[in-house]
Motif scaffolding. Structure first.
Motif, PDB file in Angstrom:
ATOM      1  N   GLU A 138     -11.236  28.024  39.991  1.00  0.00           N
ATOM      2  CA  GLU A 138     -10.926  28.340  38.594  1.00  0.00           C
ATOM      3  C   GLU A 138     -12.158  28.894  37.875  1.00  0.00           C
ATOM      4  O   GLU A 138     -12.059  29.843  37.073  1.00  0.00           O
ATOM      5  N   GLN A 139     -13.334  28.313  38.152  1.00  0.00           N
ATOM      6  CA  GLN A 139     -14.563  28.822  37.530  1.00  0.00           C
ATOM      7  C   GLN A 139     -14.849  30.254  37.978  1.00  0.00           C
ATOM      8  O   GLN A 139     -15.264  31.102  37.172  1.00  0.00           O
ATOM      9  N   LEU A 140     -14.643  30.527  39.249  1.00  0.00           N
ATOM     10  CA  LEU A 140     -14.850  31.873  39.771  1.00  0.00           C
ATOM     11  C   LEU A 140     -13.935  32.871  39.068  1.00  0.00           C
ATOM     12  O   LEU A 140     -14.378  33.942  38.619  1.00  0.00           O
ATOM     13  N   ILE A 141     -12.672  32.530  38.966  1.00  0.00           N
ATOM     14  CA  ILE A 141     -11.699  33.437  38.360  1.00  0.00           C
ATOM     15  C   ILE A 141     -11.978  33.627  36.871  1.00  0.00           C
ATOM     16  O   ILE A 141     -11.923  34.753  36.347  1.00  0.00           O
ATOM     17  N   ASP A 142     -12.310  32.544  36.178  1.00  0.00           N
ATOM     18  CA  ASP A 142     -12.591  32.666  34.739  1.00  0.00           C
ATOM     19  C   ASP A 142     -13.801  33.551  34.487  1.00  0.00           C
ATOM     20  O   ASP A 142     -13.797  34.391  33.558  1.00  0.00           O
ATOM     21  N   ALA A 143     -14.847  33.377  35.306  1.00  0.00           N
ATOM     22  CA  ALA A 143     -16.051  34.183  35.116  1.00  0.00           C
ATOM     23  C   ALA A 143     -15.782  35.651  35.422  1.00  0.00           C
ATOM     24  O   ALA A 143     -16.201  36.558  34.674  1.00  0.00           O
ATOM     25  N   GLY A 144     -15.084  35.931  36.508  1.00  0.00           N
ATOM     26  CA  GLY A 144     -14.803  37.317  36.860  1.00  0.00           C
ATOM     27  C   GLY A 144     -13.907  38.008  35.854  1.00  0.00           C
ATOM     28  O   GLY A 144     -14.126  39.180  35.504  1.00  0.00           O
ATOM     29  N   ARG A 145     -12.917  37.296  35.354  1.00  0.00           N
ATOM     30  CA  ARG A 145     -11.953  37.910  34.439  1.00  0.00           C
ATOM     31  C   ARG A 145     -12.453  37.976  32.998  1.00  0.00           C
ATOM     32  O   ARG A 145     -11.707  38.381  32.101  1.00  0.00           O
ATOM     33  N   SER A 146     -13.699  37.597  32.797  1.00  0.00           N
ATOM     34  CA  SER A 146     -14.270  37.794  31.459  1.00  0.00           C
ATOM     35  C   SER A 146     -14.417  39.278  31.149  1.00  0.00           C
ATOM     36  O   SER A 146     -14.613  39.652  29.987  1.00  0.00           O
ATOM     37  N   ALA A 147     -14.270  40.136  32.197  1.00  0.00           N
ATOM     38  CA  ALA A 147     -14.343  41.586  31.972  1.00  0.00           C
ATOM     39  C   ALA A 147     -12.999  42.188  31.595  1.00  0.00           C
ATOM     40  O   ALA A 147     -12.926  43.367  31.229  1.00  0.00           O
ATOM     41  N   GLU A 148     -11.925  41.423  31.677  1.00  0.00           N
ATOM     42  CA  GLU A 148     -10.589  41.974  31.418  1.00  0.00           C
ATOM     43  C   GLU A 148     -10.387  42.481  29.991  1.00  0.00           C
ATOM     44  O   GLU A 148      -9.672  43.477  29.790  1.00  0.00           O
ATOM     45  N   PRO A 149     -10.973  41.849  28.943  1.00  0.00           N
ATOM     46  CA  PRO A 149     -10.765  42.380  27.581  1.00  0.00           C
ATOM     47  C   PRO A 149     -11.215  43.830  27.415  1.00  0.00           C
ATOM     48  O   PRO A 149     -10.764  44.518  26.486  1.00  0.00           O
ATOM     49  N   ALA A 150     -12.069  44.318  28.307  1.00  0.00           N
ATOM     50  CA  ALA A 150     -12.522  45.711  28.224  1.00  0.00           C
ATOM     51  C   ALA A 150     -11.561  46.652  28.943  1.00  0.00           C
ATOM     52  O   ALA A 150     -11.893  47.829  29.142  1.00  0.00           O
ATOM     53  N   GLY A 151     -10.394  46.147  29.336  1.00  0.00           N
ATOM     54  CA  GLY A 151      -9.412  46.989  30.012  1.00  0.00           C
ATOM     55  C   GLY A 151      -9.653  47.143  31.498  1.00  0.00           C
ATOM     56  O   GLY A 151      -9.193  48.114  32.107  1.00  0.00           O
ATOM     57  N   ILE A 152     -10.341  46.200  32.100  1.00  0.00           N
ATOM     58  CA  ILE A 152     -10.682  46.253  33.520  1.00  0.00           C
ATOM     59  C   ILE A 152      -9.818  45.242  34.275  1.00  0.00           C
ATOM     60  O   ILE A 152      -9.712  44.071  33.881  1.00  0.00           O
ATOM     61  N   GLY A 153      -9.207  45.684  35.374  1.00  0.00           N
ATOM     62  CA  GLY A 153      -8.471  44.767  36.238  1.00  0.00           C
ATOM     63  C   GLY A 153      -9.435  44.037  37.155  1.00  0.00           C
ATOM     64  O   GLY A 153     -10.384  44.627  37.682  1.00  0.00           O
ATOM     65  N   VAL A 154      -9.215  42.736  37.326  1.00  0.00           N
ATOM     66  CA  VAL A 154     -10.112  41.925  38.156  1.00  0.00           C
ATOM     67  C   VAL A 154      -9.265  41.118  39.150  1.00  0.00           C
ATOM     68  O   VAL A 154      -8.339  40.410  38.748  1.00  0.00           O
ATOM     69  N   GLU A 155      -9.576  41.244  40.442  1.00  0.00           N
ATOM     70  CA  GLU A 155      -8.899  40.484  41.492  1.00  0.00           C
ATOM     71  C   GLU A 155      -9.948  39.889  42.421  1.00  0.00           C
ATOM     72  O   GLU A 155     -11.129  40.292  42.396  1.00  0.00           O
ATOM     73  N   PHE A 156      -9.520  38.943  43.262  1.00  0.00           N
ATOM     74  CA  PHE A 156     -10.472  38.176  44.064  1.00  0.00           C
ATOM     75  C   PHE A 156      -9.969  38.036  45.500  1.00  0.00           C
ATOM     76  O   PHE A 156      -8.769  37.879  45.746  1.00  0.00           O
ATOM     77  N   SER A 157     -10.906  38.085  46.440  1.00  0.00           N
ATOM     78  CA  SER A 157     -10.597  37.820  47.839  1.00  0.00           C
ATOM     79  C   SER A 157     -11.733  37.005  48.433  1.00  0.00           C
ATOM     80  O   SER A 157     -12.767  36.804  47.802  1.00  0.00           O
ATOM     81  N   GLY A 158     -11.547  36.537  49.659  1.00  0.00           N
ATOM     82  CA  GLY A 158     -12.579  35.727  50.303  1.00  0.00           C
ATOM     83  C   GLY A 158     -12.219  34.257  50.312  1.00  0.00           C
ATOM     84  O   GLY A 158     -11.288  33.808  49.642  1.00  0.00           O
ATOM     85  N   SER A 159     -12.986  33.476  51.065  1.00  0.00           N
ATOM     86  CA  SER A 159     -12.666  32.062  51.266  1.00  0.00           C
ATOM     87  C   SER A 159     -12.731  31.254  49.982  1.00  0.00           C
ATOM     88  O   SER A 159     -11.942  30.327  49.780  1.00  0.00           O
ATOM     89  N   ALA A 160     -13.657  31.591  49.084  1.00  0.00           N
ATOM     90  CA  ALA A 160     -13.788  30.822  47.845  1.00  0.00           C
ATOM     91  C   ALA A 160     -12.631  31.065  46.893  1.00  0.00           C
ATOM     92  O   ALA A 160     -12.416  30.288  45.961  1.00  0.00           O
ATOM     93  N   ALA A 161     -11.877  32.146  47.122  1.00  0.00           N
ATOM     94  CA  ALA A 161     -10.758  32.464  46.238  1.00  0.00           C
ATOM     95  C   ALA A 161      -9.429  31.956  46.763  1.00  0.00           C
ATOM     96  O   ALA A 161      -8.403  32.120  46.101  1.00  0.00           O
ATOM     97  N   GLN A 162      -9.452  31.330  47.944  1.00  0.00           N
ATOM     98  CA  GLN A 162      -8.205  30.851  48.524  1.00  0.00           C
ATOM     99  C   GLN A 162      -7.650  29.689  47.714  1.00  0.00           C
ATOM    100  O   GLN A 162      -8.382  28.784  47.311  1.00  0.00           O
TER     101      GLN A 162
END
Length: 716
Positions: A138-162
């Protein structure tokens, strides 16, 4: 044996309190042992001795890369144009937040695709994924998606995102349907509950035993999987067969203790040999020389052995507590059974129809199975990757975006290890890189990375195809076929090459494993039935079931037939470990059905019935319990088909289809038809073998029993 088991059944029934208490104490001891003596399980699995695994060991030792087991994630950013000041500022802010997360060792610089619409950064952790905090994803996703308000799509892969898997609702539904089938089969809640209860106790003991074993051996986290599925399946089957015979003996007027003795002496003998056949087959997994398969096989074999012991001891004890409540209310009150008077049971009517049209039945059923098996000629195996994740998940979306932005091979790069004398690895790597760039399906080869000693270098090769594509497998073979540079050696490794090597090793193990299983089963069934034709028919029937199951699975999940109906949105090679699972589980169930049906037929033949009458009687008495056992397993396995995970879905489909084919097409159709065609020859054994083989009396001929009416007329 029948006499010994008869005494054991009576003893367990008579001393039911002590026997039940002994099993309760055993469960408690195993629970305490699992809580105090268990150790950690190894995540994933590997096959030592392959080129890729040896190369990974060298890389870990000489390149200071660590064990390679630490968690990581790719954070994928997409937008119309990522080169603008606004998107870059938003992404840099997200990367700053990612670097501040707990256990994060490093976050790479942003890598932007040529079209400037896709970019990614790699987040490297300094701990394995199993040691991450519960909220790390959840921390990983929240930090990465902090860029979404600028109109950027954010997705995640890898073992930590499972995401941790959840039990699909379909599995729960399957168990509920199984319970309903038991109620309808026995018309008694008590009788319906006993097979589930004893099977769960057996599986529980098996799981606790495996947990204890982790304190003394290095076991994979997947070790218990086969034991869990097969232990539940055979536990229900064994209890069903004994319980069905016990109810039959009660209806014949025997006392509870005597009925328990006869049930264990006859049906229990069949359970012993069915279980022994499965145990031998599972233990035979050790002959293929793959450590995690050996541990899985031995763990499952131990769980099956526990299921046999429970059926022979705890079940008759529980029957002593249940008394005649295992019978329907009508039978307990002496009222006649409901239904038309004089109408033969469905099992008997089916058996008579099969025997009457035996030639056509054998040809039609065998032809159908062979036709169904044809797609298996195109069977391809591979380990799963994020390209097989359910459509719509962040892992699958990130995988597709990286493939679109950087090419399909980006998700499955190959690592080429170059070893040479100290100081010569760089030159050898440059020469190897030039050769590799000229190969088909190679998109790029990175400059070499050389260790301080100069004796080891790494090249990263980006294929033009995805990690599970046939072209990538061919590329690995092509690279390995290239001559080594003078004074150096090359080896191909990396996750993609490791997956290919594991799949190849498992594929190569199938034929030796099947050979050992079929050979040992033939010998044991020859001992049980004192016949050459019966074990030959049983093993050929099993091979037909396996081939048809492989064919249907390839057609649906690899070719895409009926994919929409089953909710399959992505076709892919079959997961490498599934054939071993299929063979182990289906073999166990197939031998259960074979022994249960044919044992009763042999019992009637030994007591003087004609060959056709013995076959009809065996199917008539066994059809209901075998059908119930098969339907229960089909329902349980079919529940996995409702899962969103393609791997779980394919495994559930294959198991459900395999059980249906083996139980209803092979055991209840082809088997009686072939026995009828063979007549008395079905029970023939050469005299030297007849004298040499011990008589195990699986049909209970040595038991002193009262003369009973023709079993064909008995309603079960």
């Amino acid at each position: 044996m029948a006499t010994l088991l008869y005494r054991l059944g009576r003893f367990s029934y008579r001393r039911r309190g002590r026997m039940t208490a002994a099993w309760v104490v055993l469960v408690v001891l195993f629970g305490v042992g699992a809580a105090t003596m268990s150790g950690p399980s190894e995540e994933g699995f590997s096959i030592p001795g392959t080129e890729s695994s040896r190369a990974m060991d060298v890389i870990s030792a000489k390149m200071n890369t660590g064990s390679g087991d630490t968690a990581s994630a790719n954070v994928v950013f997409t937008a119309g144009d990522l080169a603008g000041a606004g998107p870059r500022t938003a992404i840099e802010g997200a990367l700053t937040e990612l670097r501040a997360l707990p256990d994060v060792a490093a976050v790479s610089d942003l890598v932007v695709a040529e079209d400037r619409r896709t970019a990614y950064a790699t987040v490297a952790y300094d701990v394995p994924v199993t040691d991450l905090a519960d909220d790390a994803r959840e921390q990983l996703i929240d930090a990465g998606r902090s860029a979404e308000p600028a109109g950027i799509g954010v997705e995640f892969s890898g073992s930590a995102a499972q995401e941790a898997g959840e039990t699909p609702a379909g599995e729960v539904l399957g168990v509920l349907v199984a319970a309903l089938v038991l109620v309808l089969t026995f018309s008694s809640l008590v009788a319906a509950g006993l097979p589930l209860l004893t099977a769960l106790i057996g599986v529980g003991l098996g799981m606790l035993g495996i947990r204890i074993a982790t304190g003394f051996f290095d076991l994979s986290a997947t070790t218990s999987t086969l034991a869990l599925m097969l232990g539940l399946a055979v536990g229900i089957d064994y209890a069903l067969f004994v319980l069905s015979r016990y109810r039959h003996e009660l209806r014949r007027g025997r006392s509870g203790e005597d009925a328990a003795g006869h049930a264990i002496g006859t049906a229990g003998s069949a359970v012993v040999f069915a279980g022994l056949t499965v145990v031998i087959a599972l233990a035979a997994l050790s002959v293929v020389g793959i450590s995690f398969l050996t541990s899985m096989g031995l763990a499952a074999a131990g769980t099956v052995a526990v299921a046999v012991l429970i059926s022979l001891t705890l079940l008759p004890a529980l029957l002593g507590f249940a008394g005649n409540r295992v019978l329907p209310r009508r039978a307990r009150t002496g009222r006649p059974p409901a239904g038309p008077e004089g109408r033969r049971p469905l099992g008997e009517r089916w058996a008579r129809s099969v025997v009457t049209h035996r030639v056509g039945v054998v040809l039609a059923a065998t032809g159908l199975l062979v036709l169904t098996a044809l797609p298996a000629l195109d069977l391809r195996l591979a380990l799963p990757d994020e390209g097989t994740a359910p459509v719509g998940t962040t892992q699958r979306t990130a995988y597709d975006q990286l493939s679109e932005g950087f090419g399909a091979g980006f998700n499955g790069p190959l690592v080429v290890l170059v070893e040479a004398e100290p100081g010569r690895a760089a030159a050898a790597a440059d020469q190897a890189g030039a050769t590799l760039r000229g190969l088909d399906d190679v998109v790029a080869v990175t400059p070499p990375t050389v260790n301080p000693a100069g004796d080891t270098a790494l090249l990263t090769v980006v294929p033009g195809s995805g990690p599970s594509a046939a072209e990538t497998t061919a590329l690995v073979e092509t690279i390995r076929a290239q001559p080594d540079p003078p004074g150096a050696t090359l080896a191909v490794t990396g996750p993609t090459a490791l997956g290919i090597d594991v799949s190849d090793k498992l594929t190569d193990a199938l034929v030796p494993y099947l050979t050992v299983v079929v050979g040992l089963a033939f010998l044991l069934l020859m001992l049980v039935f004192r016949s050459l034709a019966v074990p030959l028919k049983a093993t050929v029937g099993f091979l037909l079931s396996i081939a048809a199951t492989f064919g249907a699975t390839v057609a649906v999940f690899q070719w895409g037939w009926l994919a929409g109906l089953l909710g399959v949105d992505t076709t892919a090679p079959i997961v490498s470990i599934m054939p071993i699972f299929l063979i182990g589980i289906l073999f166990g169930l197939a031998m259960d059905y074979e022994v249960f049906l044919v044992t009763r037929a042999r019992e009637e033949f030994v007591h003087g019935a004609t060959p056709d009458a013995a076959v009809i009687s065996g199917v008539s008495h066994g059809a209901r319990v075998v059908s119930a056992a098969a339907i229960i397993m089909i329902c349980v396995f079919a529940g996995f088909v409702l899962s969103d995970e393609p791997i779980i879905k394919s495994l559930g489909f294959a198991l459900a289809f395999g059980v249906a084919v083996d139980a209803f097409v092979v055991r209840m159709t082809i088997v009686p038809a072939v026995l009828s065609l063979l007549g008395r020859a079905a029970w023939w054994l050469p005299r030297p073998l007849d004298r040499w083989l011990p008589n195990v009396d699986v049909e209970g001929a040595r038991l002193t029993v009262a003369e009973e009416p023709s079993p064909v007329a008995v309603r079960v």
